[in-house]
Write a protein that holds these residues in place. Structure first.
Motif, PDB file in Angstrom:
ATOM      1  N   GLU A  74      -3.626   0.531   7.795  1.00  0.00           N
ATOM      2  CA  GLU A  74      -4.230   2.078   8.136  1.00  0.00           C
ATOM      3  C   GLU A  74      -4.618   2.715   6.834  1.00  0.00           C
ATOM      4  OE1 GLU A  74      -1.972   4.311  10.706  1.00  0.00           O
ATOM      5  OE2 GLU A  74      -2.026   2.847  12.348  1.00  0.00           O
ATOM      6  N   ILE A  75      -3.646   2.360   5.643  1.00  0.00           N
ATOM      7  CA  ILE A  75      -3.736   3.112   4.418  1.00  0.00           C
ATOM      8  C   ILE A  75      -4.953   2.511   3.968  1.00  0.00           C
ATOM      9  CG2 ILE A  75      -2.701   3.311   2.165  1.00  0.00           C
ATOM     10  CD1 ILE A  75      -0.090   3.449   3.688  1.00  0.00           C
ATOM     11  N   LYS A  76      -4.970   1.172   3.629  1.00  0.00           N
ATOM     12  CA  LYS A  76      -6.182   0.761   3.287  1.00  0.00           C
ATOM     13  C   LYS A  76      -7.610   0.876   4.042  1.00  0.00           C
ATOM     14  CE  LYS A  76      -3.472  -3.446   2.200  1.00  0.00           C
ATOM     15  NZ  LYS A  76      -3.528  -5.038   2.250  1.00  0.00           N
ATOM     16  N   LEU A  77      -7.271   1.044   5.329  1.00  0.00           N
ATOM     17  CA  LEU A  77      -8.815   1.683   6.007  1.00  0.00           C
ATOM     18  C   LEU A  77      -9.192   2.967   5.744  1.00  0.00           C
ATOM     19  CD1 LEU A  77     -10.916   1.323   8.078  1.00  0.00           C
ATOM     20  CD2 LEU A  77      -9.130   2.193   9.917  1.00  0.00           C
ATOM     21  N   VAL A  78      -8.330   3.918   5.639  1.00  0.00           N
ATOM     22  CA  VAL A  78      -8.590   5.348   5.160  1.00  0.00           C
ATOM     23  C   VAL A  78      -8.996   5.400   3.747  1.00  0.00           C
ATOM     24  CG1 VAL A  78      -7.496   6.251   7.522  1.00  0.00           C
ATOM     25  CG2 VAL A  78      -6.271   5.983   5.252  1.00  0.00           C
ATOM     26  N   ARG A  79      -8.294   4.709   2.722  1.00  0.00           N
ATOM     27  CA  ARG A  79      -8.693   4.919   1.619  1.00  0.00           C
ATOM     28  C   ARG A  79      -9.978   4.334   1.193  1.00  0.00           C
ATOM     29  NH1 ARG A  79      -7.248   8.247  -0.607  1.00  0.00           N
ATOM     30  NH2 ARG A  79      -5.117   8.117  -1.071  1.00  0.00           N
ATOM     31  N   ASN A  91       5.518   6.030   9.206  1.00  0.00           N
ATOM     32  CA  ASN A  91       6.246   4.973   9.566  1.00  0.00           C
ATOM     33  C   ASN A  91       7.780   5.047   8.903  1.00  0.00           C
ATOM     34  OD1 ASN A  91       7.611   2.871  10.847  1.00  0.00           O
ATOM     35  ND2 ASN A  91       5.852   1.682  10.327  1.00  0.00           N
ATOM     36  N   PRO A  92       8.685   5.573   9.714  1.00  0.00           N
ATOM     37  CA  PRO A  92      10.144   5.779   9.417  1.00  0.00           C
ATOM     38  C   PRO A  92      10.480   4.415   8.864  1.00  0.00           C
ATOM     39  CG  PRO A  92      10.209   5.972  11.682  1.00  0.00           C
ATOM     40  CD  PRO A  92       8.713   5.707  11.233  1.00  0.00           C
ATOM     41  N   VAL A  93      10.265   3.433   9.094  1.00  0.00           N
ATOM     42  CA  VAL A  93      10.919   1.817   8.683  1.00  0.00           C
ATOM     43  C   VAL A  93       9.728   1.161   7.967  1.00  0.00           C
ATOM     44  CG1 VAL A  93      12.022  -0.055   9.318  1.00  0.00           C
ATOM     45  CG2 VAL A  93      12.614   2.183  10.412  1.00  0.00           C
ATOM     46  N   LYS A  94       9.722   1.199   6.732  1.00  0.00           N
ATOM     47  CA  LYS A  94       8.753   0.364   6.145  1.00  0.00           C
ATOM     48  C   LYS A  94       9.294  -0.739   5.212  1.00  0.00           C
ATOM     49  CE  LYS A  94       8.011   4.503   4.351  1.00  0.00           C
ATOM     50  NZ  LYS A  94       8.557   5.305   5.367  1.00  0.00           N
ATOM     51  N   ALA A  95       8.626  -1.810   4.804  1.00  0.00           N
ATOM     52  CA  ALA A  95       8.984  -2.672   3.862  1.00  0.00           C
ATOM     53  C   ALA A  95       8.939  -2.414   2.547  1.00  0.00           C
ATOM     54  CB  ALA A  95       7.988  -4.179   4.037  1.00  0.00           C
ATOM     55  N   PRO A  96       9.944  -2.612   1.593  1.00  0.00           N
ATOM     56  CA  PRO A  96       9.971  -2.074   0.150  1.00  0.00           C
ATOM     57  C   PRO A  96       8.606  -2.564  -0.389  1.00  0.00           C
ATOM     58  CG  PRO A  96      12.065  -3.057   0.680  1.00  0.00           C
ATOM     59  CD  PRO A  96      11.198  -3.312   1.818  1.00  0.00           C
ATOM     60  N   GLU A  97       7.960  -3.574  -0.110  1.00  0.00           N
ATOM     61  CA  GLU A  97       6.674  -4.177  -0.773  1.00  0.00           C
ATOM     62  C   GLU A  97       5.664  -3.219  -0.232  1.00  0.00           C
ATOM     63  OE1 GLU A  97       9.537  -7.546  -0.295  1.00  0.00           O
ATOM     64  OE2 GLU A  97       8.662  -6.171   1.055  1.00  0.00           O
ATOM     65  N   HIS A  98       5.668  -2.659   1.011  1.00  0.00           N
ATOM     66  CA  HIS A  98       4.638  -1.946   1.426  1.00  0.00           C
ATOM     67  C   HIS A  98       4.523  -0.441   0.606  1.00  0.00           C
ATOM     68  CE1 HIS A  98       3.785  -4.194   5.225  1.00  0.00           C
ATOM     69  NE2 HIS A  98       3.665  -5.076   4.398  1.00  0.00           N
ATOM     70  N   ILE A  99       5.778   0.103   0.584  1.00  0.00           N
ATOM     71  CA  ILE A  99       6.092   1.495  -0.080  1.00  0.00           C
ATOM     72  C   ILE A  99       5.579   1.134  -1.367  1.00  0.00           C
ATOM     73  CG2 ILE A  99       7.805   2.991  -1.046  1.00  0.00           C
ATOM     74  CD1 ILE A  99       9.497   1.948   1.341  1.00  0.00           C
ATOM     75  N   ALA A 100       5.706   0.130  -2.164  1.00  0.00           N
ATOM     76  CA  ALA A 100       5.275   0.025  -3.457  1.00  0.00           C
ATOM     77  C   ALA A 100       3.757  -0.232  -3.643  1.00  0.00           C
ATOM     78  CB  ALA A 100       6.050  -1.205  -4.230  1.00  0.00           C
ATOM     79  N   GLU A 101       3.243  -0.703  -2.717  1.00  0.00           N
ATOM     80  CA  GLU A 101       1.758  -1.102  -2.689  1.00  0.00           C
ATOM     81  C   GLU A 101       1.189   0.151  -2.376  1.00  0.00           C
ATOM     82  OE1 GLU A 101      -1.665  -3.795  -0.889  1.00  0.00           O
ATOM     83  OE2 GLU A 101       0.553  -4.611  -0.485  1.00  0.00           O
ATOM     84  N   ALA A 102       1.634   1.067  -1.374  1.00  0.00           N
ATOM     85  CA  ALA A 102       1.088   2.230  -0.963  1.00  0.00           C
ATOM     86  C   ALA A 102       1.072   3.351  -1.931  1.00  0.00           C
ATOM     87  CB  ALA A 102       1.827   2.788   0.263  1.00  0.00           C
ATOM     88  N   TYR A 103       2.017   3.440  -2.812  1.00  0.00           N
ATOM     89  CA  TYR A 103       2.204   4.081  -4.087  1.00  0.00           C
ATOM     90  C   TYR A 103       1.769   3.687  -4.968  1.00  0.00           C
ATOM     91  CZ  TYR A 103       4.635   7.203  -7.276  1.00  0.00           C
ATOM     92  OH  TYR A 103       4.867   8.071  -8.167  1.00  0.00           O
ATOM     93  N   HIS A 104       1.648   2.520  -5.432  1.00  0.00           N
ATOM     94  CA  HIS A 104       1.055   2.248  -6.603  1.00  0.00           C
ATOM     95  C   HIS A 104      -0.467   1.955  -6.521  1.00  0.00           C
ATOM     96  CE1 HIS A 104       4.591   2.257  -8.854  1.00  0.00           C
ATOM     97  NE2 HIS A 104       5.114   1.298  -8.028  1.00  0.00           N
TER      98      HIS A 104
END
Length: 121
Positions: A74-79, A91-104
């Motif tokens: 969803e992040i990729k789509l709206v961006r 989403n209250p439970v996220k993979a660390p890799e997804h957090i990093a990618e979303a942030y960076h």
């Protein structure tokens, strides 16, 4: 894209067997503007409700100020639709890799958490 005056007209003409997506774009734009104008806070659309690109574009035209995303997809789509609108990763439970990618990679700066372990990620 075909245009019909009503859902009943679409059904009469197309006789669809499978579900069809119908969008009254001007209504979405108008309703979004009403919400934005009536609410003092930031209006964010929850992408999981309906991630159809035509709908998201109408919501943008209506002036929604942010996205509420629950997945990296969803992040990729709206961006891809809006480079500057804030994205809230809700989403209250996220993979660390997804957090990093979303942030960076996508500039996400707001995240929901419901326990200490999520903050530690």
């Amino acid at each position: 894209m075909d245009t019909f005056k009503s859902a009943a007209e679409l059904i009469r003409n197309k006789k669809p067997v499978n579900p069809v997506f119908c969008l009254r774009k001007e209504n979405v734009i108008s309703n979004t503007k009403q919400i934005v104008n009536a609410f003092d806070g930031q209006v964010a659309y929850s992408v999981k409700c309906n991630p159809h690109t035509d709908l998201l574009e109408a919501i943008l035209l209506g002036g929604a100020q942010a996205w509420d995303a629950s997945s990296l997809d969803e992040i990729k789509l709206v961006r891809s639709l809006s480079a500057q609108r804030p994205i809230q990763y809700m989403n209250p439970v996220k993979a660390p890799e997804h957090i990093a990618e979303a942030y960076h990679d996508f500039g996400v700066r707001e995240f929901s958490v419901d326990q200490q372990a999520e903050i530690n990620k």
